[in-house]
Design a protein around this motif. Structure first.
Motif, PDB file in Angstrom:
ATOM      1  N   ILE A  59       1.139  -0.981   0.211  1.00 46.43           N
ATOM      2  CA  ILE A  59       0.065   0.095   0.352  1.00 46.43           C
ATOM      3  C   ILE A  59       1.003   1.262   0.017  1.00 46.43           C
ATOM      4  O   ILE A  59       0.977   2.367  -1.131  1.00 46.43           O
ATOM      5  N   PHE A  60       1.979   1.485   1.200  1.00 46.40           N
ATOM      6  CA  PHE A  60       2.305   2.325   0.806  1.00 46.40           C
ATOM      7  C   PHE A  60       3.931   2.680   0.779  1.00 46.40           C
ATOM      8  O   PHE A  60       4.391   4.008   0.656  1.00 46.40           O
ATOM      9  N   GLY A  61       4.474   1.536   0.167  1.00 36.86           N
ATOM     10  CA  GLY A  61       6.052   1.644  -0.539  1.00 36.86           C
ATOM     11  C   GLY A  61       6.928   1.388   0.948  1.00 36.86           C
ATOM     12  O   GLY A  61       6.322   2.038   1.458  1.00 36.86           O
ATOM     13  N   GLU A  62       7.623   0.993   0.244  1.00 37.87           N
ATOM     14  CA  GLU A  62       8.931   0.116   0.866  1.00 37.87           C
ATOM     15  C   GLU A  62       9.502   1.773   2.178  1.00 37.87           C
ATOM     16  O   GLU A  62       9.706   1.246   2.906  1.00 37.87           O
ATOM     17  N   HIS A  63       9.524   2.271   1.250  1.00 38.15           N
ATOM     18  CA  HIS A  63      10.100   3.773   2.548  1.00 38.15           C
ATOM     19  C   HIS A  63       9.270   4.488   3.376  1.00 38.15           C
ATOM     20  O   HIS A  63       9.961   4.824   3.947  1.00 38.15           O
ATOM     21  N   LEU A  64       8.178   4.082   3.255  1.00 40.73           N
ATOM     22  CA  LEU A  64       7.651   4.615   3.934  1.00 40.73           C
ATOM     23  C   LEU A  64       6.734   3.712   5.624  1.00 40.73           C
ATOM     24  O   LEU A  64       5.989   3.175   4.865  1.00 40.73           O
ATOM     25  N   GLN A  65       7.422   4.075   6.074  1.00 48.91           N
ATOM     26  CA  GLN A  65       7.262   2.982   7.157  1.00 48.91           C
ATOM     27  C   GLN A  65       5.927   3.424   8.024  1.00 48.91           C
ATOM     28  O   GLN A  65       6.288   3.781   8.628  1.00 48.91           O
ATOM     29  N   VAL A  66       5.326   2.223   8.174  1.00 50.65           N
ATOM     30  CA  VAL A  66       4.139   2.765   9.126  1.00 50.65           C
ATOM     31  C   VAL A  66       4.532   1.870  10.823  1.00 50.65           C
ATOM     32  O   VAL A  66       3.492   2.534  11.717  1.00 50.65           O
ATOM     33  N   TRP A  67       4.864   1.181  11.083  1.00 51.65           N
ATOM     34  CA  TRP A  67       4.921   0.809  12.208  1.00 51.65           C
ATOM     35  C   TRP A  67       6.296   0.522  13.350  1.00 51.65           C
ATOM     36  O   TRP A  67       6.294   0.041  13.933  1.00 51.65           O
ATOM     37  N   ASN A  68       6.772   1.739  13.259  1.00 54.97           N
ATOM     38  CA  ASN A  68       8.312   2.167  13.773  1.00 54.97           C
ATOM     39  C   ASN A  68       7.298   3.456  14.055  1.00 54.97           C
ATOM     40  O   ASN A  68       8.326   4.238  15.123  1.00 54.97           O
ATOM     41  N   ARG A  69       6.383   3.569  14.106  1.00 52.09           N
ATOM     42  CA  ARG A  69       5.943   5.310  14.919  1.00 52.09           C
ATOM     43  C   ARG A  69       4.451   4.884  15.776  1.00 52.09           C
ATOM     44  O   ARG A  69       3.482   3.602  15.387  1.00 52.09           O
ATOM     45  N   ASP A  70       3.288   5.630  16.116  1.00 57.99           N
ATOM     46  CA  ASP A  70       2.503   5.630  16.716  1.00 57.99           C
ATOM     47  C   ASP A  70       1.250   5.513  15.554  1.00 57.99           C
ATOM     48  O   ASP A  70       0.561   6.565  15.552  1.00 57.99           O
ATOM     49  N   ILE A  71       0.802   4.843  14.761  1.00 54.32           N
ATOM     50  CA  ILE A  71       0.015   4.740  13.236  1.00 54.32           C
ATOM     51  C   ILE A  71      -1.460   5.504  14.010  1.00 54.32           C
ATOM     52  O   ILE A  71      -2.310   5.975  12.746  1.00 54.32           O
ATOM     53  N   ASP A  72      -1.498   4.858  15.231  1.00 52.74           N
ATOM     54  CA  ASP A  72      -3.400   5.393  15.277  1.00 52.74           C
ATOM     55  C   ASP A  72      -3.006   6.953  15.396  1.00 52.74           C
ATOM     56  O   ASP A  72      -3.933   7.025  15.616  1.00 52.74           O
ATOM     57  N   ARG A  73      -1.495   6.837  16.240  1.00 55.44           N
ATOM     58  CA  ARG A  73      -2.031   8.330  16.643  1.00 55.44           C
ATOM     59  C   ARG A  73      -1.936   9.778  15.025  1.00 55.44           C
ATOM     60  O   ARG A  73      -1.464  10.894  14.972  1.00 55.44           O
ATOM     61  N   LEU A 120      -2.575   7.405  26.025  1.00 53.99           N
ATOM     62  CA  LEU A 120      -0.813   6.586  27.020  1.00 53.99           C
ATOM     63  C   LEU A 120      -0.070   6.142  25.408  1.00 53.99           C
ATOM     64  O   LEU A 120      -0.590   6.754  24.213  1.00 53.99           O
ATOM     65  N   LEU A 121       0.969   6.011  26.392  1.00 45.65           N
ATOM     66  CA  LEU A 121       1.856   6.183  24.914  1.00 45.65           C
ATOM     67  C   LEU A 121       2.217   4.831  24.747  1.00 45.65           C
ATOM     68  O   LEU A 121       2.317   3.874  25.673  1.00 45.65           O
ATOM     69  N   LEU A 122       3.274   4.674  23.635  1.00 50.20           N
ATOM     70  CA  LEU A 122       4.113   2.795  23.563  1.00 50.20           C
ATOM     71  C   LEU A 122       5.041   3.127  23.604  1.00 50.20           C
ATOM     72  O   LEU A 122       5.198   2.505  23.417  1.00 50.20           O
ATOM     73  N   LYS A 123       5.440   4.068  23.312  1.00 51.49           N
ATOM     74  CA  LYS A 123       7.276   4.545  23.467  1.00 51.49           C
ATOM     75  C   LYS A 123       8.104   3.558  22.897  1.00 51.49           C
ATOM     76  O   LYS A 123       8.287   2.306  22.577  1.00 51.49           O
ATOM     77  N   MET A 124       7.648   3.659  21.283  1.00 46.51           N
ATOM     78  CA  MET A 124       7.777   3.283  20.027  1.00 46.51           C
ATOM     79  C   MET A 124       9.771   2.306  20.139  1.00 46.51           C
ATOM     80  O   MET A 124      10.834   3.929  20.147  1.00 46.51           O
ATOM     81  N   TYR A 125       9.894   1.793  20.038  1.00 49.94           N
ATOM     82  CA  TYR A 125      11.559   1.375  19.920  1.00 49.94           C
ATOM     83  C   TYR A 125      12.090   0.945  18.038  1.00 49.94           C
ATOM     84  O   TYR A 125      11.606  -0.400  18.459  1.00 49.94           O
ATOM     85  N   LEU A 134      -1.204   0.343  25.468  1.00 54.31           N
ATOM     86  CA  LEU A 134      -2.695  -0.395  24.791  1.00 54.31           C
ATOM     87  C   LEU A 134      -3.626  -1.508  26.068  1.00 54.31           C
ATOM     88  O   LEU A 134      -2.605  -2.580  25.909  1.00 54.31           O
ATOM     89  N   GLN A 135      -4.515  -1.059  26.482  1.00 49.28           N
ATOM     90  CA  GLN A 135      -5.584  -1.899  26.885  1.00 49.28           C
ATOM     91  C   GLN A 135      -5.531  -2.649  27.004  1.00 49.28           C
ATOM     92  O   GLN A 135      -6.317  -3.087  25.359  1.00 49.28           O
ATOM     93  N   TYR A 136      -6.485  -4.202  27.846  1.00 52.03           N
ATOM     94  CA  TYR A 136      -8.242  -4.662  26.711  1.00 52.03           C
ATOM     95  C   TYR A 136      -8.584  -5.428  27.304  1.00 52.03           C
ATOM     96  O   TYR A 136      -8.345  -5.598  29.060  1.00 52.03           O
ATOM     97  N   CYS A 137      -9.681  -5.279  27.268  1.00 51.69           N
ATOM     98  CA  CYS A 137     -10.740  -6.433  28.099  1.00 51.69           C
ATOM     99  C   CYS A 137     -10.905  -7.442  27.787  1.00 51.69           C
ATOM    100  O   CYS A 137     -10.834  -7.677  26.041  1.00 51.69           O
ATOM    101  N   PRO A 138     -10.951  -8.708  28.093  1.00 55.22           N
ATOM    102  CA  PRO A 138     -10.540 -10.134  27.866  1.00 55.22           C
ATOM    103  C   PRO A 138     -11.817 -10.870  27.797  1.00 55.22           C
ATOM    104  O   PRO A 138     -12.341 -11.259  25.731  1.00 55.22           O
ATOM    105  N   THR A 139     -12.702  -9.954  27.646  1.00 55.41           N
ATOM    106  CA  THR A 139     -13.554 -10.512  28.120  1.00 55.41           C
ATOM    107  C   THR A 139     -15.083  -9.753  26.654  1.00 55.41           C
ATOM    108  O   THR A 139     -15.456 -10.262  26.095  1.00 55.41           O
ATOM    109  N   CYS A 140     -14.170  -8.420  25.841  1.00 50.84           N
ATOM    110  CA  CYS A 140     -15.099  -7.685  24.649  1.00 50.84           C
ATOM    111  C   CYS A 140     -13.756  -8.380  23.565  1.00 50.84           C
ATOM    112  O   CYS A 140     -14.791  -8.324  22.869  1.00 50.84           O
ATOM    113  N   LEU A 141     -13.127  -8.752  24.285  1.00 53.76           N
ATOM    114  CA  LEU A 141     -12.164  -9.536  22.811  1.00 53.76           C
ATOM    115  C   LEU A 141     -12.743 -10.909  22.408  1.00 53.76           C
ATOM    116  O   LEU A 141     -12.778 -11.764  21.629  1.00 53.76           O
TER     117      LEU A 141
END
Ligand SMILES: [Zn+2]
Ligand SMILES: [Zn+2]
Length: 353
Positions: A59-73, A120-125, A134-141
């Motif tokens: 989709i984005f091309g290899e030069h555009l990294q998506v997962w090394n940032r907080d993509i939701d933000r 909340l901060l993901l503190k990406m490295y 990223l939190q979760y509710c097991p029952t919702c999941l």
């Protein structure tokens, strides 16, 4: 589940690795209610039988990294446009999967870098997440046709599931890894060797089976206030929670751990409600970086203050547990009703009247 696969002239990326410019994708799942962008992307990739990284490169091309940032933000508008066109989803629905939708609800103004109140901060490295953002509710999941991660689980004041009234979790109970659905297939050779998105990326523990704990509460009324605050984060102000109140809640939460001289707001509240303190992360730690148990504890104490703010804050001030200068410090644009309350504490001599 998304819509069924329809026959297209081409169902795979071009030899260049990219899809033709305006073509709909074969799989066009729509975002599920309150689904996070990152989760939706992972589901789309898997729907196409591709590894997440392969799909995003297409989709984005290899030069555009998506997962090394907080993509939701940080998802840029062109990415949202692309997803809108390819999946036939209205742009506003796509944009609604990002944390930017909380602008002027939870925080005043969006900015790409630096802290945002309540997010909340993901503190990406690189592509790793060092923070428990990223939190979760097991029952919702476990409910519904497919497990998926909700946007509200990125909000620091969500510590209890508003549906099941059990504590959220912020890590894998088996290996303590942070939740990162996009990493599930990093180490798998076959993209079709599919495990559910609810599996821990490190140890394969199914987060749906995590024990759902009863919430801790020191005082039923304050707990109710906290639940109401959590219920309103989608802009539903029916229970009286708007930006102003969230801003005051945030300011007081911050003061609960402030280390100014002569400020003992937390000790004051603990004494009033007869609760015991818990061990808190030391040093300069923003509220959004604290683990879930600490945030829940501090929110309960602050919610107690908020339920009857003027007399309770006044009592704290009279006992010398808080000062005018810290109540107003770093709080530009505070609401008028808050300024009116704290204005009573401007002259410390009045304490003895
Ligand atoms: Zn739930
Ligand atoms: Zn694990």
């Amino acid at each position: 589940m998304g819509p069924s696969v329809k026959t297209q002239t081409a169902q795979t990326p071009l030899s260049s690795g990219r899809w033709p410019a305006t073509q709909l994708w074969p799989i066009r799942y729509k975002p599920l209610p309150d689904e996070l962008l990152s989760c939706w992307l992972v589901r789309l990739a898997r729907g196409h039988g591709l590894k997440v990284q392969t799909f995003c490169n297409a989709i984005f091309g290899e030069h555009l990294q998506v997962w090394n940032r907080d993509i939701d933000r940080l998802a840029p508008p062109w990415l949202l446009t692309e997803l809108s066109i390819r999946t036939g989803t209205p742009y506003l629905v796509v944009a609604g999967t990002t944390l930017r939708t909380y602008e002027s609800v939870l925080y005043r103004k969006f900015r790409p870098a630096g802290p945002l109140h309540w997010i909340l901060l993901l503190k990406m490295y690189h592509r790793k997440r060092l923070g428990f953002g990223l939190q979760y509710c097991p029952t919702c999941l476990a409910e519904g046709d497919v497990p998926y991660f909700r946007k509200r689980w990125r909000v620091a004041l969500s510590t209890v599931c508003s549906i099941h009234k059990t504590m959220l979790l912020d890590r894998c109970p088996s290996c303590e890894a942070a939740v990162a659905a996009h990493r599930i297939d990093f180490n798998r050779l076959d993209p079709l060797d599919e495990v559910p998105i609810s599996f821990c990326h490190r140890c394969d523990f199914d987060l749906r089976t995590a024990p759902a704990a009863e919430p801790i509460s020191y005082d039923g009324y304050s707990f109710g206030v906290l639940l109401a605050a959590g219920n309103c984060i989608d802009g539903n102000a029916a229970e009286g929670w708007t930006f102003d109140r969230y801003a005051v809640l945030h300011q007081l939460c911050r003061l609960m751990t402030a280390r100014y001289k002569h400020v003992g707001l937390r000790g004051f509240v603990l004494e009033q409600i007869g609760a015991r303190d818990i061990s808190l992360t030391q040093g300069y730690v923003s509220f959004e970086m604290r683990p879930l148990a600490e945030r829940h504890h501090l929110l309960l104490l602050t919610a107690w203050l908020m339920t009857d703010l003027e007399p309770r804050l006044h009592a704290a001030w009279q006992q010398g547990c808080v000062r005018y200068s810290v109540l107003t410090k770093d709080f530009p644009g505070s609401p008028e009703w808050y300024r009116r309350i704290v204005a009573n504490f401007e002259n410390w001599r009045n304490r003895f009247l």
